[in-house]
Structures are given as C-alpha cells and as structure tokens.
Write an enzyme that holds these catalytic residues in place. Structure first.
Site, PDB file in Angstrom:
ATOM      1  N   CYS A 152      48.717  -0.391 -24.634  1.00 14.54           N
ATOM      2  CA  CYS A 152      49.649   0.709 -24.693  1.00 14.54           C
ATOM      3  C   CYS A 152      50.432   0.551 -25.985  1.00 14.54           C
ATOM      4  O   CYS A 152      50.706  -0.557 -26.421  1.00 14.54           O
ATOM      5  CB  CYS A 152      50.573   0.638 -23.488  1.00 14.54           C
ATOM      6  SG  CYS A 152      51.867   1.865 -23.585  1.00 14.54           S
ATOM      7  N   TYR A 236      60.022   5.352 -21.395  1.00 19.07           N
ATOM      8  CA  TYR A 236      59.643   6.091 -20.185  1.00 19.07           C
ATOM      9  C   TYR A 236      60.657   5.952 -19.052  1.00 19.07           C
ATOM     10  O   TYR A 236      60.649   6.739 -18.110  1.00 19.07           O
ATOM     11  CB  TYR A 236      58.264   5.650 -19.702  1.00 19.07           C
ATOM     12  CG  TYR A 236      57.152   6.256 -20.518  1.00 19.07           C
ATOM     13  CD1 TYR A 236      56.628   7.491 -20.181  1.00 19.07           C
ATOM     14  CD2 TYR A 236      56.646   5.610 -21.645  1.00 19.07           C
ATOM     15  CE1 TYR A 236      55.615   8.060 -20.939  1.00 19.07           C
ATOM     16  CE2 TYR A 236      55.644   6.171 -22.409  1.00 19.07           C
ATOM     17  CZ  TYR A 236      55.122   7.402 -22.056  1.00 19.07           C
ATOM     18  OH  TYR A 236      54.133   7.975 -22.797  1.00 19.07           O
TER      19      TYR A 236
END
Lengths: 443, 443, 443, 443
Positions: A152, A236
C-alpha cells in the site's frame, strides 16, 4: 517500468508479462506498447509480453504482481454512489464499497493462487489490488499461499511527508507502523536523538497535514484526540474519526457527480489518450492525479528487496506472528517489516493503547467476516459485516444497502447468484440513477 | 578498547570511565593503564578515567556498560563446584550456579539503575553481566528502566560459524533468533535463494559443530532430535538435551579441579601478568582462551548502532512486545532485533513448535521465580526455582544444595541474611573442600 | 455396576454392553457374569450384553465408556521395568511408560471414534483410559469428536480426603482445579467463611497426606516448596518435585519385582478368581487394592450429570476455552467444570503463578509432541518428547530407552513398524530380563 | 426487603442500614419507613437503620450493596436529552449518557471502596449502580478491591423469558453468557436433550421478543443477522445493530419530553407518594413500570449464594480470568459464573465468532478509556472514548457534545473543573432547553 529501469543494475529483469482480461484488451495494448517503448529507450534489453491468458504469463514466473479491479471503474462508481445515495460513506477500501470490492475480488485472487500453485510454485505474489489487506489475508490465511506480500502506498507517503512537516529530511525520522491496511497507526522517533516526536507531528498536522493522501479530503483531525493516542492515525482514519465531516463532503461530491470514482474515470480516459502517443516513453505528469503514486515504486522496491535480500524496512501486509499481540497470531496485519530473501519479518509493535486497540480489533473482525462471506457466498455473514462496519449505518438500512449493492454488482458475484435472484424477485432495484444506468448497460 | 578504536570514525567517543570496586582496584589499574596505552597508540585523543566511585562515572554518561561478577571468580568456583559435589550440573548461567549469580547480582544492578535514574537519566545501559537475560529482565521489567539492552556473544558466534559449516561466507545466511539468553533457538535461510537451510546445518553439526562455544564441552546433539525441531538450539542447550553426557564430563573436570571457573581463574591470572607489560598496547592472544570472545565487539557494535541509528539486526535481550507470542508480552526475551536510536525493535518470530515452546516457557518461569527470590529475599521462591530448574535434581537434594549454596555465598546475599543464620544454626556447612576453604578465607 | 444400580432412579439404564478383544474373552465372561448377577440381585431389570465386536456394542449407544490397556498388564510391566532398568522412572501415565501407553492407545481410540461417528453420532464418550488427558486430547482435538469427557479419580480422592485432613466433612471445602491430567493443581477455600485454606492443607500434608493415591509412594512434599505455590500439587507431582526420592523407592521395587504393574497383575489374578464365584454379587473388598477406586463412580456420576443436566462440578479433561489462559485455548486441560446436558463448562482459573505455569506448559508441550508421534509414527517427534519429559534423563540415554521400548512394544505399534525393524536390524534388544521374557512369549 | 424476607431462613439478616446523601434525605425516610414496615409485617425481627453518614453504615458490614445516581434523575435527563439534541443516542448505560454517568460515579465509588478498606475489609460489595460493568471494573481492577460482584437484571430477564418463547418452563434451557454489561451475548441449549437451540430462539424473536427489557424500544432484530451469529445479543444491542431505528424512536420521545429519564422521573414521583402510605407494607404494582425489575431479587440472590456457598450460576460482572479469551485476562466481563463463598467463578466461554468478538473488544476498549478519563480527569481520553463509541457520531460534533455535557454536569465533575472553566470561558453552553433549565436551577 520506470521503477524497474531505475533498479536494473540490482534487479536484472529478463522478461515482463502484462496480463489483462478480454475487456481490457485495448488498455493492455496501449500500456504494453508504452512499456516496451520505455524499455527500448533504456539501455536494457527487456521484452514486454502481452497476453489475455494469465496462465501463459504465470508459467515459471519469479514474481507476480496483482493490481486489478473486478468490474473496472464502473464498479467503483457503484461502490461509491450507492452507499452515498443511502446517506452513507462508500469508502472503496474498508467501507461498504471496500467490502463489495472484496466480494468481487476474493474468488478471482483465489483462482490466481490456484494457478500459481500449479505454474510457478516458487514465485512471490506482490499484491496491491485493493482492499490490499483483505486480499492478502485471503491469499495467505485462506488459500494457504505464504509467499505473498501486500502493499500500500499510504505508509510510503507518510514516511516521505512527515519529515518535511518537521523541517527534516527523509531518514531523519524512525517510524514504527502497525495495524491493518488503510487502518494503521504509527509512532515516530527522531533518528538522531531517539526522542519520540509523535506528538510534535500531531501539532504540525493542525497546520498542514501533508501526510494525507490526495484521494482523501483534507479535513483536520482533532488535536485533543491525536494527543490522547500514543501514535498517529493514517489518512483513512478520517472516515472513522471525522465521519460527520467526511460524510458532508462526499455528499457534495455525490451531488456534483464528482465522487472519486467518477473523477478517476475521467483522468484515466485522458491518461490513455496520452499513453497512445508513440512519442511518449516516460510517465506523463497527469498520472500524479490518478492517485496511487509511489505504488509502483513500492512494488519494485519490494521485489528488489526480496531478490537482493536487502533487509529494507517497509510497511507491508503480512502474517502477524505476534507483532501486534492484540490480534490473532495468524491474522494478516500491516506492519513495519524487514524484507529479506525469505519474506517479510514483521517488527514487533507491542500492545496498542485501548482505544486504538479496540478499533483495530473491530476492523479485523469486519475483515474476517466479509472474507468468509466472499469465499462461501454466505449472505448472512455479509450482512453481519455490514452491521458492524463503522462506516455503515446500522439497522434495516444496512440490509437495504447490502441488497441493492448485491443486485448492482450481480455480474461479478457468482457466489451470491441465488440470493441475488431472490432479491430481484422481491423487487430490489438500484436507486441511484448513475449506478442504475451502468447496470442497464451491462457494466 | 579495540572495538571503540576501530569504530571511532562513526562513534567519536570523548571519555571512557572504568569503574571497579575496592577489591578490584589492582585489576582496574592494570586494565586502565593498558586501555590508555591502547588509545595513546591510536590516532585518537581519548582519556580513560579510573574510579572506585561508580556515581562519579555514571554522572552524565551517554552509555553505561555493565559486566561484573559479584564475589569474583571465587564465587563462580562455588557456583560450579558445590552443585557438582551433589552430583548436579552447576551451569553458571541458568543452572544452580546461574541462579546464585542472579541472587548475588540483582540487588547490585538495582542499585546501579537507581543511580542512573538520578545521574544519567538519558543513558543507555548495555548489559553483559551474566545471567544476561535475567539481569535485563530485572532492569527493564522490575526496575522499570526501559533504556536497556542485554547482550550475549553466543548468537554472534553462531552467525559467524554456521555459514562456514555450509561452506559459505558471512552474509550468505539469514538468521531468525528467539528464546531466552543462553536458551535461544534459531532458523536459518539461504540469503540468495530464500531456502530454509536449518536442517542442512543440523546435518553438518554432526560432523563438526563449530557454532558451539569454547566454554561448553563439544558433545554432539542427537541428529534425530534436531530434525524434530523446526529450528536449531544454541550451545547451552547441551545441558538440557544432553544432560547425561554433560554431567559425566563436568564430573571429570570437577575431580581434576578443572571446572571452567578454576581454569578461567588461572587464565585470568596469566592475562593480568601480560596486561601489566607497559609495552603491550593491544589485546594479547591469550584472551581468546578466556571465552567471551566477541562480547566486547558486540557491545561496541550495539552502542554504535544506537548512536548512528543503523538499524543493524542483532540478537539482544529486550522486551518481548509479542515477538515471541508464547511468552508474556512484557517478558524479556533474546531475539533478533533492529537496533535504532530509540532502542531495539524485536522481529516477530511467531509461535514455536510445541516441544521448543514448552522448554522456553519453563525456563522463563524459572527466571521469573528466581528473580522474585533475588529481589525479595523469599527463600521459598528460591527453592521453588530450584525444584523446577531442569539442571537441578528435584527433591530434598535440591533443598540441601540450595541451603549449602546460601551459606557458601553468605557474604553477598544480604537479602537472605536471616535465613542463612538459621541454616548455619542448624549446622548447614559447605561440603566441597575447595569451596569451603574459599569461605573460610572470607572469599 | 454398583454405581449404576445406586443411580437407577435418576439414570434408568436399559441395556449395558461390555466389550473386550479376543485376548480378554475369559475376563469378559467372568466380569460379565458378575455384572449380570449384580443387576439380578437388584430390583432392576437390566440386561448385560457381552461382545467381542465393538461395532455391535456401539450401535445406537447413548454413552460409551472406554477403559482399556493395549497389551494388557504385561505391557505395563514393560512400561515400568524397562525405564527403571535404565535408571529412570517409568511412570505409567506421564513418564516414559505413559508416553508408550499413549503410542499404543492413540491409534485404537482413533478407530473407536471413527466407529462412533458412524454408529452412534450423538453418543457421549466418557474416557478413563490412561493417559486420560492425552487420550481426551486425541479424541477432541485430533479426531474432532467434541462429545467427549476425560475422567480421572485423583481429584475425586483429593476432594474426599482434604476436608478430613482439616477435621472437616465433605462439602466444607470449595476446590478450584486446573492443569493437566495427573498434573493438576488446586486451590482450596473454606465453604463457610470463604477463607483460602490452601496453605493450611499444605501444613497438614506434612503430618499425613491422605490426599495421595494408593499407587504413589507416600513421600512428603517439601513444605517450603508448597508454601511458595499459591495452590497445591496432586499426588503425581511427587515424580516431578521429589524425583530423587521416588527414583530410589521405585528402584527398590524394581529389584524386588514389586513394581506397581507386577503387584497389580497379582491382585488382578486374585480378583478374577473371586469374580468367578457365582455366589458373589457385589464388589469384593480386594478391589480397593487394585487402585482406581472411585473411578467407576466418577464415570457413573458423569453420565448421570449429563443425562440429568445436573450442573454438578466435577474435575474433568475437556477443552480449555480459556479457563487456563496459560495454555492454548483449544488444548485439553483437566479443570473443575460444570457437567450439563450439553457437556462440560470449564470454570475459569486465571493465570497460574510462574513456576506452576512453566511446568504445566512444559507438560502440555510434551503431550502434544508425543500425540503427534503416536498419530503419525514420526520417530523424531517421539524422541523429542522423550528429550523434554522431566522424568526421562536427557541425552543419548533417552534415545536408547526409546529404542528399546519401541522394540519391546513392537506388537502394538504398527505405525512404527519400519523404524522398529531398522532398530532390530541394528541389534537393539530388550535388556531387562522380565520384560524380555514377556517379549519372547509374544506378550 | 421482599427478597430478604423471602430468604430469611437461609439468610438470617440481623440489621440493614440504608444510606443516602443529604439531597436524598426525604426519599431515605420514606423508603426506610416502608422497609421497616415490611419487616414488621414479617415474622422476623430485623431493624432498618437510616443514616446520611455512609461510614456509620459501612462499619463492620458483611455485605454492601450500591445503587445510586450521582446527580439524581435530573442528571439522567441531561444524559439523554443533550445527545439527542445533537442528533445522537444518549443511551444512559454505554452511550454518551452512560459515559457521563461513569465520569460522575467513578470518583464516588472509589471513595466508598476506600472507606470499606478501612471499615469493613471483609465485606462483599454487590454493585448495581450503572454503568454496572464499568463500575465493577473501577472497583476491582482500578481500586484493587477483589470482593466485588457487579449485577444486572438483563440476563435474569432473558433467562426467564426465553423458555417461555419456546413454550418451555424455567429450567428447561441452559444458558452460557459472555460479554460486557449491557453488551453480552448468550448461547442456549435444551436442558433435556443438550441440543443447541440458539437459532430456534432467534426465529421466535421475530414473532415476539419477550426477552427485551421494558426500557428498550421493542424494535425487531434482523433475522439474517441473528442467524449469522452463533449466539444471541441482549436487548441493548438494538442500539448498536438497529441504530437507525432506535434513533428515530428516541427522537420522537425527545420531542414529546418522554425520554426514559423524564418518564421514570414521573413514575418515581408517584411511587414515593405511594410509599408514604403508612398502610403500605409490600411493594406496589407500579414499581414494575420503574424498570430494574428483578434487580433487587438478583442482589438478594447473590448475597444468599455467597453466604450459603450455593454454587448457583448467575450472570455477573467479575474478573475475566480467561473465561472470555478475546479480552484481557484481568478485564471485568459479564459472564455466567458460579457464586460461592469465596466469590464468582466464571464459566469459560471460549473464543467468540469474529463479528461478535470485534464489537465486544471495541466496547471494552471504550470502557477502559472512559474509566481512565474518569479517574484522572484527562479530557483527551474522554474525547477519545467519545470518538470510538459506536453510539456517538464521530468528528467535531462528538467534541461539541462532550464539551456541552461537561458544562451541563459541572457540579458532579470536580476532576474536570479546570477544563470546564475553560469551556465556559469559551462560551460553551447547554443547548437543550430542558437540560439548560435544570442547570440554571443548580440541579
């Protein structure tokens, strides 16, 4: 390609196979041609093969990287717009959208792993298909394929930006990451003094949070909340800790047809126009807008680290092994890990403070539940995942959302075929007009 | 000194303080003079200070290293000979001898930590006083001083020798260590292929086990036993897995007055003669015989790694954090760890296979129990530690051994003063003649 | 039968099937006839069926109880004498003897469970075949048959005797047990005041330890050791905490041919003479000498508790579920548990103090390792279990013992057939004369 | 009093002390007089003492029961109305309201425990002050008072109603409970067949969920969700699994000034009128409406079970000990437990399925975080608890709610005095008119 060209000296690639499905044939040809042009413009003699038959590409591979979206960007539009039409965040990685991406993707990645067991049993699978953590959990824990690392670019971004926020350079800070994909936390230390500077960064985040991702609205975290933690959240976490604010912003985008999916779809269209240009043999500027920056570099770097046993510390999705003692020992976690020839060695993080621990434990539970649903087609488990996911409003409304999304994604959810037929018979239809039209067009 | 001189470029030391107690004054002066001669022969201007006042040395220190033996080598002679006189292994690190070394040392290290809290609150304590793991557990977990790393040269030795056993060079193998000090296990991988070569080394150990320590009799492990494990033991495991053989050998040494303690005492005598030579300004060959080779280098390397935030992977005693999920999260373990400016980051090892796990869990329990005895003077806890230690014969004989050793070490066990007086009143005396004479001489 | 007759009002049995193998035919007939005479002398009309075909007996059973010894008492003679001939304790439950009993028994119990899955899928298996804990672990954890409870009479005995030691009656004390079969610990409270009286009993054990089993030499525990614990050991812990004393006593018995196995064999011979008497329709006095007192009563009581959902607290081997958090959650443990219609609900015991914890963890590790060997025929795992078992002397001598026992028990160890052939080819023979003669007679 | 009168034969009470604070003097006198009348109408000679000095009452007590509301029902009105005025559920046990109840109560219960340590060190504290689980955690884990059992009437209600739902009688079902107070789950078995009937009850809950509490809106759970679980939720889970529906209903009540607090306040007013009647010497019907039915009986039964060592299985808040291995071993959990003279012995429940586990872990984290805030006055921790509590909307709005509630409850939050002054200086005021008026009246 740029990443591989840059690393050719330590990572002497012989051949590259690009694979796509029938629907992606044109894209494959455009990208493949550009890729070959990039190598041709380099001093290295590397052949880029293109195929629609993944088994041909997998045969005897040393490294396999996966990044695909079942249902293409149209599916993402549904993932984002349908929840918003119900007044809920779609959040295409861990929210309702992300859970549906997993439902569509898990059976496909399982098939790929089965092919790998047969065709390239010693290969490493470097995954950056989202939801990256859940896909890695599916590959390692459910399919039993240990030679897999999930990637990621969020931690990469953090490690690049946070030094700058303190007026420092890369390498001036030490990071310790732990948690789950798109749900990780980190502690930061000054590399020259050993001092814990986690809270210093929290203060700087109030001025300008450069560590946030381009694709996430840059709402400010609450300072008092950050100071209650002994670590920092990732971009996030805004969806979980600033749900109210994020909801409002996304509803505005929804109304303007500027959800992330819709914007990206437009950027991609432009990008592929550029890619077609036979004169182009490097990445165009515009790619930056696409998001996922550093993704490809992270993948190249991981392959390089494995191949050369570099021991480089990267933040990856890998088997817990105890590194995060608050989660099951065999769960997949996203942690700082040394990358060596025999895989990722996670750095032990120790217990998290209660409030951080509780959220991570809840999200892992949600992941396990939706993965079970994805692999078995168990509708009740899918509903259960919806009813505990913090980004979904709980109650009958969650079930209505689930049902509508099942119908909307029918084409890519063979494991739920029977249930979807039943829902259609009951008259469940897609409410959001944009999403419904895509369905009507068979997209 | 050699280690520091070699690393001066990256580790620009300003001053070094050597400390000893009154009884070690002569030794201090000899060693101190040699140390200064070594620096003087180097291009660097470093002053070696000598003191009998540890507080003077601790003041504003950046790094503190501890290596001392309460009661000197005479105490070790008792630690080894008294158990052997009862037909038991002394084993001066984890056996009856080691437990007594801990009983004598824990109160002293506690005092040092208290001084450090006051005089150099930011310093790192690099401990290689044995039993190194238990001392580190005392410092970190009991005294609450987190800035401590425990060292041992056994893993260093293994990592140097095992490549050679496979005809490879340093760097050709990757190691993952976990366990306790002098009770650790490791897995080995080929750094070029990623292949697990743990069992290949097991086979080579049958020919010539170069990874064993000089101070441990080189009895061969049982191949079938090694192959049952998914990791390799360390040299000290011979005491647990080849108890019968080790016992026989040590009893022979005992009879010949060639226990390790007695031999080392003689070597040390010779060494100090050499050290006195004003012409000597490098380490004499003979030091190799002393054992503890690589110890000093490990210490310098650790300090260097901290100071320069090198991230070097070393095998150290540090807080578990979950790296070994079979042990309590806050226990001290000996594991592969990255050394950075803010301390050791352990690499998660994951669950051990049952038989390995069980032994490690037992030994940690023994450590916790004897540490409790050491810090509280609880006789019953000391007995309990004896009755579960696998190197002690269990029953009344263990208590007799404990009692005799308490009396023998009376001078250095103030926390047990009352109990020892009671034992003496009951007529408990030291049976082994050599040990008894030392006591009679007030040693 | 007595137990069932006594409980007939609450446990209205319809039929009883007794099963034995061909070699036990005569025994079966003698015992079966006595059993039928006992029922005939009762007011109840119950038919005792005898069969050599276990499948016939299992068909539609509600409760199955297993107590058998593969190789009969002759095998036990080998289990005890061969280790003693090597200067080691045989200990027919958890020592070398016990491990071999498991190696012989595990494949047989596995076969029984397979038959049960087919013939009586709702039946409960009440096991008191030794080693009872390991057999229960095999049934539940390895064969996946959850409806199983393992029994042992040691806790029953303790709960009967300890009140008497304090001058109290049954019911005056509360007990909390946890650990493993023949390796459990317990805390004791006064049922009228709530006071923890564990240490009061420890003091009384110094006068006369009535809680010990008849078959274990009544050596006194060390008071100081008992006081270091926050719980009490069971009688079998003498082998671990008084190894030296137990060794000496057993060697005397060995020399006199009065090992437990040899004595029991003689008692059994006499018992069966008595059983044959057609006038006998109740249990003879002599049975008390056989040991295993209360065993049958515990079994009847367990069946009664399940059938009537009594919620009675008994000490049984069952799935951990977290009751003993120091052991894996799915391991089989021996704990206080409520017996209900749906099985055993273990009472949570909490963490054990370190020294107790460490020993229990080691023994569970030993159990898991030897069970793996038993079910796979993996010789190396069997050796590994020997090398960590505290009742075995470690080193080459352990392997010699293992090899000799494998050869001695050849007839009952089909899973090791190949290895045994290899050992015989290398000339491994049974050294103890008594054991060897049994082998020569094909026993 | 009824509960004690009913149990007098087994629980021969000598004296009862009722304590209230100055503000409750009139209530105390009314209730006290009624209580004495009830005893006087019984055959037993028991004196009811009344006092405003809790130390007088605590002196030499055997059992202490606590049920109080700091700030009385007016505080509950604020706990419920202020969150609703922000569009959030107040939920006076685990939501924003419950967290504030804890903030007000924890310092008071801490003071009571300190008095008990001095005045009645052997007494048992039976707590049913809400939030009962968090208060028990505060008493046992934070204040170190182990002789405490937390009670709640929700499980009592479930165990009475669920048999009826299946057409069975009390005693026909076996229950296994685990989780947290007002957040527990349970499995159900037929007591005659052992069959797991958990899902059978789920189906019946779709017809008429009698197991719900009177004070919780009887919204139906989603059947598909219940079937995804391997256990059943409790009535309070409606707030978490049917958030949307509960929100709507509570907003209606809010608008009509019929929040639970407001309704209860009216019922209480009427009750106290009735209580005053000198002719009344039993509980009036109306009490049923008050809620908390079975509460007093549960308390009497617990005291009775302890006093008589009955071993009765009750669902209580007590130390985990491993019973719920998904939570820390020393956390307070609400589980089925045997009540004996020495306390509660929890029944081990084993791992929960992921989605249930995740929610329980999150709620425990929330509890730990708000308790830390309550005992230290740490504002950031209070905010952190708000930002992870699933009943609070996350973001700036949560902080606004927190701030407003701090100001509203100023009188009872001395530990936050400084912060509240700061908030007031910044102009934070109570928005809801009803709540604000109470504040203005100094209530």
């Amino acid at each position: 390609m740029q990443g591989f060209i840059k690393r050719y000296n330590t990572l002497p690639i012989r051949e590259i196979w690009l694979v796509d499905i029938e629907d992606g044939k044109e894209k494959l040809e455009i990208v493949g041609a550009l890729a070959q042009r990039m190598w041709d413009a380099s001093p290295y003699d590397v052949k880029v093969h293109l195929t629609l038959d993944r088994r041909e590409a997998l045969k005897d591979a040393d490294f396999v990287t996966t990044q695909f979206r079942v249902g293409l960007l149209n599916a993402r539009i549904k993932d984002e717009r349908i929840p918003l039409s119900h007044g809920m965040l779609g959040q295409e990685t861990n929210g309702a959208g992300g859970m549906f991406k997993l439902l569509r993707t898990a059976p496909v990645i399982k098939g790929i792993v089965e092919d790998m067991k047969e065709l390239c049993p010693n290969a490493w699978l470097i995954n950056f298909t989202n939801p990256s953590g859940m896909i890695t959990e599916t590959v390692i824990r459910q399919c039993g394929w240990k030679r897999c690392i999930g990637l990621c670019n969020v931690p990469v971004n953090i490690m690049l930006q946070e030094p700058a926020m303190l007026g420092l350079k890369e390498g001036d800070l030490n990071f310790e990451f732990a948690g789950l994909n798109h749900f990780h936390f980190h502690r930061v230390y000054n590399a020259h003094t050993g001092e814990n500077v986690t809270h210093q960064i929290a203060y700087k985040m109030m001025e300008d949070d450069k560590s946030n991702m381009q694709n996430i609205q840059n709402e400010k975290f609450l300072l008092d909340h950050l100071l209650a933690m002994d670590c920092l959240p990732c971009g996030y976490h805004r969806y979980y800790y600033l749900t109210d604010e994020m909801m409002k912003k996304e509803l505005e985008d929804f109304a303007k047809h500027e959800t992330r999916a819709e914007s990206v779809k437009e950027v991609e269209r432009q990008l592929f126009e550029l890619y077609k240009d036979p004169a182009l043999h490097e990445m165009p500027e515009l790619l930056g807008k696409r998001g996922g920056k550093y993704y490809s570099d992270a993948a190249c770097e991981t392959i390089n680290a494995i191949y050369n046993n570099s021991g480089k510390v990267m933040v990856v999705s890998t088997e817990n092994r105890g590194a995060l003692p608050d989660l099951p020992e065999d769960a997949i976690v996203e942690v700082s890990a040394r990358i060596t020839r025999h895989g990722a060695e996670p750095l032990a993080f120790g217990h998290m403070e209660p409030a951080v621990r509780g959220m991570v434990q809840l999200m892992k539970a949600m992941e396990e539940t939706i993965i079970e649903a994805a692999l078995t087609g168990n509708y009740n488990k899918a509903l259960e995942a919806f009813e505990i996911n913090p980004l979904v409003k709980h109650g009958k409304c969650a079930q209505e959302l689930l049902d509508e999304m099942l119908v909307a994604h029918k084409k890519y959810l063979p494991q739920f075929a029977e249930k979807i037929a039943e829902l259609e018979a009951k008259g469940v239809t897609v409410q959001d007009e944009t999403a419904r039209k895509l369905c009507e067009q068979g997209l």
